[in-house]
Write a protein that holds these residues in place. Structure first.
Motif, PDB file in Angstrom:
ATOM      1  N   ARG A 447       0.866  -1.199   0.000  1.00 58.21           N
ATOM      2  CA  ARG A 447       0.000   0.000   0.000  1.00 58.21           C
ATOM      3  C   ARG A 447       0.897   1.242   0.000  1.00 58.21           C
ATOM      4  O   ARG A 447       0.913   2.017   0.937  1.00 58.21           O
ATOM      5  N   GLU A 450      -0.885   4.894   0.237  1.00 57.61           N
ATOM      6  CA  GLU A 450      -1.987   5.116   1.184  1.00 57.61           C
ATOM      7  C   GLU A 450      -1.435   5.537   2.533  1.00 57.61           C
ATOM      8  O   GLU A 450      -0.357   5.106   2.932  1.00 57.61           O
ATOM      9  N   GLN A 481      -5.482   5.141  -7.059  1.00 63.72           N
ATOM     10  CA  GLN A 481      -6.190   4.871  -5.795  1.00 63.72           C
ATOM     11  C   GLN A 481      -7.400   5.791  -5.647  1.00 63.72           C
ATOM     12  O   GLN A 481      -8.470   5.355  -5.224  1.00 63.72           O
TER      13      GLN A 481
END
Ligand SMILES: Cc1cc2nc3c(=O)[nH]c(=O)nc-3n(C[C@H](O)[C@H](O)[C@H](O)COP(=O)(O)OP(=O)(O)OC[C@H]3O[C@@H](n4cnc5c(N)ncnc54)[C@H](O)[C@@H]3O)c2cc1C
Length: 574
Positions: A447, A450, A481
């Protein structure tokens, strides 16, 4: 006697668990626990065959709870929640018990102890499951607009990608002029394209997109709301400028970096003829036929690499900045091409021109640059000579440690990237910084853009040293995203959040101060506390603070924790 019908499945994990935990003993110990209707072991609970068996059991035995004792929930929580969902059982009536990382792997020296611990953990899982109730994810409508903070190459490229997928973008740049560091660069490695040209191209494209609003001298001052629906306040025109309220679904932070500025005296910095690589690049842009410094012609020059950088945590730049060796090698090749008579020396500790960029160092070498490797504990000495020249002296490890001293007209200090201090933005976004001072992602591999604040993404060099290609790659990841979040029109949030028992709440408001996500609200002094479920992360930090016991965490309520503790304390008969 529990009225629940719970299925319990204990995994061998192909020996990962059963080599140290006696899986059969665990089965024997828990099969008669209150509420257990089915109890089985399996070689691999995550295999398709066992998943099918569980689905069949749930349906045929009308199970209303599921416990799988296997590996970490990080690996398979969603696998088994999905099994429950496919069988028609509410996924929040499932509990995963970790008897691999917490038992077999942690206690390889004590199989009996590992087995005992596994029994207690599985019992606690069953007890918790007995008090679960069906829950539904919270659904929040999303706003199809994105705020990007920072209009360097990362922010500009992310804006274009978002416009391409049909999202509206507000792009904030705190300076008068967008483009960040790249806008000040001339020819850049690896392909020699001018930074100014690159930024101009991006800005031309941004100008052609009606869905992108670029606001310069603009900063974010406040953020409210939650993933999918943020209300932000933006100040345009610097201090005392006008304020604008915007509603956006996601935020991308692309605020970039600063370069390390050596203190006066470090390698002669502050003296005539000693500049940083950034300053040298600017000098190259302004130079005509002859390379000069302060009006004096440059016949020979030295680059000192890794200025400020060191391997120790106490060094100002305790990491590799990735761009600097390449940029210095590129500058050297450029100087060699334009002024082949200039002698160039590179004093380096550790050259990191990795991957294809290695060819840059080779090009500099082939063009006549001399590389001198100094020991980390003995950095080069820069001394002023009468008449304005300088000498750079070091011990050269490449010639068996000989002491060398090179007279030069110019010293270029190759400095790395440091985090940009921006406490106002950190405060407005509640974004945590990593130990190195850059913004940190949730997981560098899985990720990478994020953050812990849902709906807020980071990209470019504000999250750590990156060259421009890497900055743009992460910008595109952040844009993807945002698109994944906003294009659906709604987002589903975990229902395992805090609940308030209003009859117990006295409205003292003490709990409000404990919530780092500002998820607790009060309509006025003394009013009962309410939870903004979209903001609550289910951390449970507020629960123990309430003197009235008015707060409870869904899925881990006081009642559930109490029965789990009782189950953990129950003696085993193994
Ligand atoms: C001397 C030097 C030479 C380099 N040479 C090369 C090269 O040849 N090739 C290469 O690939 N890379 C090179 N790089 C690296 C390259 O500059 C970076 O990878 C790139 O600038 C990263 O882009 P960015 O958008 O993340 O950050 P930045 O370029 O730092 O842009 C960030 C932008 O955000 C703005 N901003 C900051 N805070 C706020 C705020 N609170 N609100 C609004 N706006 C804000 C800034 O004003 C800036 O415009 C070099 C770097 C240096 C220092």
């Amino acid at each position: 006697m529990s009225q629940r019908r719970i299925g319990v499945y204990i995994c061998h994990c192909g020996g990962n668990i059963s080599d140290y935990v006696d899986v059969q003993a665990v089965l024997q110990a828990v099969r008669d626990e209150p509420g257990v209707a089915v109890a089985k072991t399996a070689q691999f609970t995550c295999s398709d065959a066992t998943q099918q068996e569980m689905i069949q059991d749930i349906r045929e035995q009308q199970l209303d709870g599921l416990v799988v004792a296997s590996c970490s929930p990080k690996l398979h929580l969603h696998t088994f929640r999905d099994v429950a969902r496919r069988a028609g059982l509410n996924p929040y009536q499932y509990t995963q018990v970790n008897i691999r990382e917490q038992c077999s792997w942690a206690h390889t020296d004590d199989p009996a102890g590992a087995t005992e611990k596994a029994i207690r953990l599985v019992r606690a899982g069953i007890a918790r499951t007995g008090l679960t109730r069906p829950l539904e994810p919270l659904q929040v409508d999303t706003v199809p607009r994105v705020l990007i903070v920072g209009a360097g190459v990362a922010g500009l490229r992310a804006a274009l990608a978002l416009a391409d997928v049909g999202l509206t973008v507000f792009l904030l740049e705190k300076e008068e002029r967008p483009g960040g560091h790249v806008a000040a660069l001339g020819t850049m490695y690896p392909h020699g394209v001018s930074g100014k040209e690159l930024v101009k191209r991006l800005l031309d494209e941004v100008g052609q997109r009606a869905s992108i609003t670029l606001l310069t001298r603009a900063e974010l001052v406040e953020k409210k709301g939650s993933m999918g629906d943020f209300q932000v306040k933006v100040r345009v025109g610097g201090a005392g400028g006008r304020e604008m309220d915007l509603q956006v679904g996601a935020i991308i932070v692309a605020t970039g970096f600063d370069t390390y500025r050596p203190p006066a005296g470090e390698y002669g910095f502050g003296s005539p003829g000693v500049v940083t690589l950034e300053e040298f690049n600017r000098l190259l842009e302004q130079t005509g036929d002859q390379l000069t410094i302060d009006g004096r012609p440059v016949h020979s020059m030295a680059y000192i690499h890794c200025v400020g950088a060191g391997n120790g945590a106490e060094a100002p730049v305790p990491y590799c900045s990735r761009y600097c060796c390449n940029a210095a090698a590129h500058a050297a090749a450029r100087v060699a091409q334009a002024w082949p008579q200039v002698s160039q020396y590179h004093f380096y500790r550790d050259l990191r021109t990795y991957g294809r960029y290695e060819m840059l160092a080779t090009a500099a070498l082939q063009a006549g640059s001399v590389f001198i490797r100094f020991p980390e504990e003995e950095p080069p000495q820069v001394q002023k000579q009468p008449g304005g020249r300088l000498t750079v002296a070091a011990r050269d490890l490449l010639t068996a440690g000989d002491q060398v001293a090179v007279p030069v007209d110019l010293v270029v200090l190759v400095t790395g990237m440091v985090p940009r201090a921006d406490s106002a933005l950190v405060e407005a976004l509640k974004l945590p910084l990593g130990r190195d001072g850059f913004y940190s992602e949730i997981h560098p591999k899985l990720r990478p853009v994020e953050t812990v604040v849902d709906g807020v993404y980071i990209c470019g060099s504000c999250q750590g040293p990156k060259n421009s290609a890497e900055s743009v790659t992460s910008a595109l990841a952040a844009a993807a995203q945002c698109a994944a979040l906003l294009k659906k029109g709604h987002v589903e949030l975990e229902p395992l959040v805090v609940t308030v028992h209003p009859e117990r709440c006295t409205g003292c408001g003490d709990c409000l101060t404990t919530c780092p996500y500002t998820a607790l609200e009060q309509s006025g002094p003394g009013a009962p506390v309410q939870v903004n479920r979209a903001l609550c992360k289910g951390c449970g930090g507020c629960v123990p603070l309430c003197p009235q016991g008015a707060l409870d965490l869904e899925g881990y309520s006081d009642a559930q924790l109490t029965v789990m503790i009782d189950a953990l304390l129950k003696e085993s008969k193994t």
